[in-house]
Design a protein around this motif. Structure first.
Motif, short mmCIF file in Angstrom:
data_model
loop_
_atom_site.label_atom_id
_atom_site.label_comp_id
_atom_site.label_asym_id
_atom_site.label_seq_id
_atom_site.Cartn_x
_atom_site.Cartn_y
_atom_site.Cartn_z
N ALA A 172 -33.13 11.44 -36.83
CA ALA A 172 -33.96 10.62 -35.95
C ALA A 172 -34.81 11.49 -35.04
N ARG A 173 -34.20 12.55 -34.51
CA ARG A 173 -34.97 13.46 -33.64
C ARG A 173 -36.10 14.14 -34.41
N GLU A 174 -35.83 14.48 -35.65
CA GLU A 174 -36.87 15.13 -36.46
C GLU A 174 -38.01 14.17 -36.77
N GLU A 175 -37.66 12.92 -37.14
CA GLU A 175 -38.68 11.93 -37.49
C GLU A 175 -39.51 11.50 -36.28
N LEU A 176 -38.88 11.47 -35.12
CA LEU A 176 -39.54 10.96 -33.91
C LEU A 176 -39.84 12.08 -32.92
N ALA A 177 -40.08 13.27 -33.45
CA ALA A 177 -40.31 14.44 -32.59
C ALA A 177 -41.51 14.27 -31.67
N ASP A 178 -42.47 13.43 -32.07
CA ASP A 178 -43.67 13.21 -31.25
C ASP A 178 -43.51 12.05 -30.27
N GLU A 179 -42.32 11.47 -30.18
CA GLU A 179 -42.08 10.32 -29.30
C GLU A 179 -41.03 10.72 -28.25
N GLU A 223 -45.32 1.38 -49.40
CA GLU A 223 -45.71 2.54 -48.60
C GLU A 223 -45.37 2.31 -47.13
N LEU A 224 -44.92 3.39 -46.45
CA LEU A 224 -44.59 3.29 -45.03
C LEU A 224 -45.85 3.12 -44.20
N CYS A 225 -45.89 2.06 -43.39
CA CYS A 225 -47.04 1.80 -42.52
C CYS A 225 -46.76 2.20 -41.07
N TRP A 226 -45.48 2.10 -40.65
CA TRP A 226 -45.12 2.37 -39.25
C TRP A 226 -43.61 2.35 -39.17
N LYS A 227 -43.04 2.96 -38.14
CA LYS A 227 -41.58 2.94 -37.97
C LYS A 227 -41.24 3.00 -36.50
N ASP A 228 -40.01 2.55 -36.19
CA ASP A 228 -39.55 2.56 -34.80
C ASP A 228 -38.03 2.65 -34.77
N LEU A 229 -37.54 3.36 -33.78
CA LEU A 229 -36.10 3.39 -33.51
C LEU A 229 -35.68 2.01 -33.02
N CYS A 230 -34.68 1.41 -33.65
CA CYS A 230 -34.32 0.05 -33.26
C CYS A 230 -32.98 -0.35 -33.84
N ARG A 231 -32.23 -1.15 -33.08
CA ARG A 231 -30.95 -1.68 -33.57
C ARG A 231 -31.16 -2.88 -34.47
N GLY A 232 -32.26 -3.64 -34.25
CA GLY A 232 -32.49 -4.85 -35.03
C GLY A 232 -31.60 -5.98 -34.54
N PRO A 233 -31.47 -7.05 -35.34
CA PRO A 233 -32.16 -7.26 -36.61
C PRO A 233 -33.62 -7.70 -36.43
N HIS A 234 -34.33 -7.79 -37.59
CA HIS A 234 -35.73 -8.20 -37.59
C HIS A 234 -35.95 -9.28 -38.64
N LEU A 235 -37.13 -9.88 -38.59
CA LEU A 235 -37.54 -10.81 -39.62
C LEU A 235 -37.67 -10.06 -40.95
N PRO A 236 -37.58 -10.76 -42.07
CA PRO A 236 -37.77 -10.07 -43.35
C PRO A 236 -39.19 -9.51 -43.50
N THR A 237 -40.17 -10.24 -42.98
CA THR A 237 -41.56 -9.87 -43.18
C THR A 237 -42.41 -10.36 -42.01
#
Length: 658
Positions: free
Chosen positions: A144-151, A191-205
């Motif tokens: 997570a730290r590697e993926e979100l290094a810019d946040e 294809e990945l459009c965006w990502k965020d650190l989150c516990r969820g849950p979320h809608l399917p779409t």
């Protein structure tokens, strides 16, 4: 593939179903478009979750509280994606669901402008139409730290993993369990459009987001601390249908019209001058009349109910609050001490109860005096943070209609029942009629006294509350440190809920203050203490009534109950005689003798929401009559003066709205 047996719970119904291994919750509820998640063993799961053998599954409808939170949190993610697509330099804070909506915090170079919100909203519509999928994946802290290094703010949140909860909303990002990232994936290509650190849950779409709107932006300190950087927060709202969104926006428009701060200025009732300070109000003459009438009626009713009035000072030595325990539990909400009397700390009082205890203890007390009911309009001071101060409803200086009742253990239940009935009846007299009750119980991390005492106090309050026949809602852990409480929750004219009166049962402060009375057998016994604030505070209750009535107070509370409007100067004296007679009957009547034309006078006093206008011309003056114009614009002509006066008197005495 093997079979998997699951049990589906819908309200009180149970359905056993057999499916194959790997079946997801989405497949289990295929075709039921209003289901957006499931609850398993008390935990919310995405619809992508593969059900396991023996699990009991509860579907979550989008219109339920949990469903709305999921909808709004998912919409917050879409907003954050839109912001970063438009402003790539923006750094992400947190974006939790809140009551009726959501927000997301961003670190950007300059504050958002209303035009920016329009552009973000347009971009969100594009993202929603793409039908991006919310996809959950578990990651290690290092990944997570590697993926979100810019946040940088996300990196800080990763360090919080393992904390049970966070009052600042950080628990929507991390928690005590595994660390997860949600990817927004292109519906066609994956294809990945965006990502965020989150516990969820979320809608399917994102396509399941039917109706949303961005509301406003504001500044907010990172994680609510003034020591941290100030971020830009965008608020929005989301609903399961466009009709529900429209109804909510109409409700907000009506609430804005009723905002007590706006009405306070328009009706010349009160102000909060910068020269005095935030959260410290002054009442103008018209507002002063309303407040005085409110207080006078309350005084009369309390005297009838057997209360005795006391008065206490605004400041005290700090040792008093050490004795009561307030310095241990509420020091952050108190103003800093003043160094007086050779280094002795004095505090502005944040509550009245310790001083009332000293009055009780000023001399010996007998069981024959009990129950002893002390009442005070006591002004108190609390150091509220600037971000939560809000007009009269969250102030730093306010006057409580505070009562403390001392009784025997045997009198306790009857006195509580009598107190709650008195509270509800008095609130009804002021025009609030739609109530439910809330029972606040012990916070296991913040209490004094024994578990047995708390259990007795809580059950006593529960039985008293149930006798009223009103809805009773649990508030686990919401009690003050010294005892459980009943809160009276009132719904106003547009359905909003306000916490009004509180009744707290306290076995602990009498112990800390060593309060005693002489019982019938000559022994020394400890009294039970009941804390009771009926309005909560005069200022806050004033604001609630102002919004409830939208400024159009019933005649008994209105600052001006009737205004005389002469058609010409020749009719002024006649109306002044009418006003003088009305004042002798205790009415508040004025005559508008200004040079304005009659129609302008009528418009002016309609804006001031005066209940009655008394209009007089030649015909009325010669006949000894007046013309009545009511607040709704209707009019009654040729009313004899004595009948006109009696009608006003009757309306005032009956405390009804006209």
């Amino acid at each position: 593939m093997s079979d998997v047996r699951v049990i589906i719970h819908r309200d009180s119904e149970r359905e056993e179903r057999v499916v194959t291994t790997g079946t997801t919750a989405a497949e289990l509820f295929s075709g039921e478009r209003t289901i957006v998640a499931v609850r398993i063993a008390g935990e919310l799961k995405d619809l992508a979750y593969a059900v396991a053998d023996g699990e009991e599954i509860e579907p979550v409808e989008i219109s339920s509280k949990d469903g709305l939170d999921i909808l709004r949190h998912s919409t917050a993610h879409v907003m954050a994606q839109a912001v970063q697509e438009l402003y790539p330099e923006a750094k992400l804070g947190i974006g939790p669901p809140v009551k009726d909506g959501f927000y997301y915090d961003f670190d950007v170079e300059k504050p958002f402008h209303p035009d920016d919100l329009k552009a973000i909203e347009k971009k969100m519509q594009e993202i929603i139409k793409r039908g991006q999928k919310f996809s959950r994946r578990v990651v290690t802290d290092e990944a997570a730290r590697e993926e979100l290094a810019d946040e940088p703010y996300k990196l800080e949140l990763i360090g919080l993993k393992g904390s049970a909860s966070h009052d600042d909303g950080a628990d929507v990002e991390v928690g005590a369990g595994e660390l997860t990232i949600y990817d927004n994936l292109d519906a066609k290509t994956g294809e990945l459009c965006w990502k965020d650190l989150c516990r969820g849950p979320h809608l399917p779409t994102t396509r399941i987001i039917p109706a949303f709107k961005l509301m406003r932006n504001a500044s907010a300190y990172w994680r609510g601390s003034e020591k941290n950087k100030q971020l830009q927060r965008i608020y929005g709202t989301a609903w399961p249908s466009k009709d529900e969104l429209k109804a909510h926006l109409e409700f907000l428009a009506e609430a804005e019209k009723r905002d007590h701060r706006r009405l306070g200025s328009e009706l010349d009732l009160f102000s909060i001058p910068d020269d005095i300070g935030s959260g410290l109000a002054v009442f103008h003459p018209r507002g002063g009349i309303i407040r005085r009438v409110m207080e006078d009626y309350s005084r009369t009713r309390h005297e009838q109910e057997g209360y005795e009035f006391v008065y206490t000072p605004h400041a005290t030595k700090g040792a008093l609050f050490e004795k009561s325990g307030h310095l241990d539990w509420y020091a952050d909400g108190m103003y800093p001490p003043m160094q007086l009397d050779a280094g002795v700390d004095y505090y502005l009082k944040p509550m009245n109860c310790p001083m009332h205890n000293l009055i009780f203890d000023a001399r010996g007390r007998s069981y024959r005096e009990l129950p002893l009911r002390f009442f005070e309009f006591g002004t108190v001071y609390r150091y509220e943070k600037s971000g939560v101060v809000h007009g009269l409803t969250r102030a730093r200086g306010f006057t409580q209609d505070d009562a403390h009742i001392y009784c025997t253990r045997e009198q306790m239940a009857e006195e509580l029942d009598r107190t709650l009935t008195f509270v509800l009846d008095l609130l009804r007299d002021y025009g609030l009629t739609d109530f439910f009750l809330e029972l606040s119980t012990k916070d296991p991390e913040k209490f004094v006294g024994s578990d047995e005492t708390w259990e007795e106090a809580t059950e006593t309050l529960r039985k008293v509350a149930e006798k009223q026949g009103l809805e009773l809602v649990a508030d686990p852990g919401g009690a003050a440190f010294y005892g459980p409480k009943i809160s009276v929750q009132a719904r106003d004219a547009i359905g909003r809920t306000w916490q009004m009166s509180t009744i707290q049962l306290d076995f602990n402060l009498p112990e800390r203050f060593d309060l005693e009375y002489t019982a019938g057998d000559g022994s020394r016994q400890r009294p039970v203490m009941i804390h009771r604030a009926l309005f909560g505070s005069i200022e806050r209750f004033f604001a609630v009534l102002l919004e409830h009535y939208a400024g159009a107070f019933p005649a008994w509370l209105a600052p001006v109950q009737a205004v005389g409007i002469p058609i010409g100067d020749a009719h002024i004296e006649y109306l002044q005689e009418f006003a003088a007679e009305a004042k002798r009957k205790g009415l508040r009547v004025e005559v508008d003798a200004s040079s304005d034309r009659m129609q302008k006078k009528i418009r002016n006093h309609q804006k001031l929401k005066v209940p009655f206008m008394i209009i007089v011309g030649d015909e009325d003056m010669h006949a000894g009559t007046v013309s009545f114009r009511y607040r709704d614009g209707s009019q009654k002509n040729g009313v004899p003066r004595d009948l006109a006066l009696q009608e006003i008197v009757d309306v005032v005495e009956r405390r009804v709205q006209v």
